[in-house]
Design a protein around this motif. Sequence first.
Motif, mmCIF file in Angstrom:
data_model
loop_
_atom_site.group_PDB
_atom_site.id
_atom_site.type_symbol
_atom_site.label_atom_id
_atom_site.label_comp_id
_atom_site.label_asym_id
_atom_site.label_seq_id
_atom_site.Cartn_x
_atom_site.Cartn_y
_atom_site.Cartn_z
ATOM 1 N N LEU A 465 0.831 -1.198 0.000
ATOM 2 C CA LEU A 465 0.000 0.000 0.000
ATOM 3 C C LEU A 465 0.873 1.259 0.000
ATOM 4 C CD1 LEU A 465 -2.816 1.287 0.290
ATOM 5 C CD2 LEU A 465 -2.560 1.093 2.773
ATOM 6 N N LYS A 466 1.884 1.243 0.861
ATOM 7 C CA LYS A 466 2.792 2.395 0.946
ATOM 8 C C LYS A 466 3.467 2.644 -0.397
ATOM 9 C CE LYS A 466 4.159 2.853 5.771
ATOM 10 N NZ LYS A 466 5.059 2.271 6.767
ATOM 11 N N GLU A 467 3.872 1.532 -1.028
ATOM 12 C CA GLU A 467 4.500 1.635 -2.349
ATOM 13 C C GLU A 467 3.610 2.388 -3.325
ATOM 14 O OE1 GLU A 467 7.113 -2.302 -2.798
ATOM 15 O OE2 GLU A 467 5.561 -2.072 -4.343
ATOM 16 N N ARG A 468 2.324 2.073 -3.248
ATOM 17 C CA ARG A 468 1.385 2.671 -4.195
ATOM 18 C C ARG A 468 1.112 4.147 -3.905
ATOM 19 N NH1 ARG A 468 -2.237 -0.795 -6.657
ATOM 20 N NH2 ARG A 468 -1.272 -2.817 -6.931
ATOM 21 N N VAL A 469 0.872 4.468 -2.642
ATOM 22 C CA VAL A 469 0.398 5.824 -2.352
ATOM 23 C C VAL A 469 1.520 6.836 -2.132
ATOM 24 C CG1 VAL A 469 -1.830 5.065 -1.446
ATOM 25 C CG2 VAL A 469 0.104 5.329 0.113
#
Length: 470
Positions: A465-469
């Motif tokens: 998730l962190k990678e995406r946002v």
Amino acid sequence: MQYDVVIGLEVHAELKTKTKCFCSCKNAYGSSPNSNCCPVCMGFPGALPILNKIAVEQTIRAGLALDCEINKTAIFERKNYFYPDLAKAYQISQFEKPICINGHLRVFDKDIPINRIHLEEDAGKLIHQGNISMIDYNRGGVPLIELVTDALKEPHIESAEEAIEFLTKLRQIYVYAGVADCEVEKGQMRADVNVSLRPKGSKEFGTKVEMKNIMGFKSVYRAIKYEIERQKDILDDGGKIVQETRRWDNDKGESYTLRTKENSEDYRYFPDPDLLAVNISDAEIAKIKENMPPLPKKLKEKYIKEYNLTEYDADVILAEKEISDFFNDCLKIYDKPKSLSNWIATEVLAKTKNREQVKVSAENFVWIVKAVDEGKVQRNAGKELLASIWGTDLIAEEEAKKKGIMSGLSDDVVEKILDKILIEKGEVVSQYKLEKDPKILNFLVGQVMKETRGKANAQEVMRKLKERVD
Ligand code: ADP
Ligand code: MG
Ligand code: ZN
């Protein structure tokens, strides 16, 4: 002034044989001192050498692996000199008629010419302790091949980097061919380095300096760098290089003169009257060629063409034969070369640095790779599982069940669910981008976990998730 560097290598490798070169003593490393000796290898008067046929075959095998011509008649000669580690005061070696001549080895984009590979016997080992020196003759008489590059032919080795690449490739070929183990730490592979400089563009060769018996590739690298600088300084000051043999002191990082000018004439080579000339038939050569194990070059083609590995991955897998063998063992039970090479290149190599052994069975390893591929185990959990069974008798599947990591979803599925949540909760995502409030991330992870009914690994979801946002 600018100089061209010319480097010639003489590389010794101890052959893999059961017994010594001219007697039936064991060829073994690490036995108690002077336990593998007999009158022949101790140089007792009247003791007669008998040539080990396997040593000759191994030498021919080395030659064939390096595109050499094999001499139909080879001769053993005595190289006469005195040193306490050489009981007979001569070494049985080859001079005029070695077993192999005219080969080459590809280094980067150059085919480096090989002048010869000959068979000889190793000397004993001196052990210095304080004021006392002791001799272990176990190594005396062990079959040794000496390869000599031809620095006077084009193209030659021109830098420390190329010399190291030559030695690395050579070691790899010997190991794959089954000729020698070349464990550098055990002194099974040792190099003499000849270096000369000449003004850039000049056709005439400069005077060479030889550095003998350097142990370890890093030392070879440093010794060459040092010698090039030393000669540059002398030449720049208008001095002349003295032809000499120097000893590289790796601890001090410098070399010193051992002896000046020593030529082959000094050794008074002559054919050993105790040994017959060796006749090598075409049939024998053909048989050795037929039984040649697959060499790195051929395997590399196969890995790229048949298994679709990138050139880089193929090189990584092939660098150590043990790793390549492991890869092939795994392939026999799981036909997914890409997955296997990825796992080996990352997880296995990280654990086998410094040439440590592979401490997991192909079966257990494949079970993990497959479980991850099929989404039964999360990738990170799989890595942890591998680490926990490494070097133990534990069985991967049982451990996975015990650890309760088998309920996980595949990466693909988790990614898809994540996609879905990010779209559905688009507003929340925008809000996070403004506020950077970690609580919002926790909320989103919660949504994904809910969707997967708790089967995903929450930490892993957070990472994705962190990678995406971010
Ligand atoms: P030696 O009898 O001193 O051992 P060799 O003729 O056997 O000398 O050569 C030893 C190595 O040195 C070989 O690899 C050879 O190609 C290399 N060599 C010979 N002349 C030079 C030179 N001028 N510069 C660098 N290397 C050289
Ligand atoms: Mg020499
Ligand atoms: Zn012996």
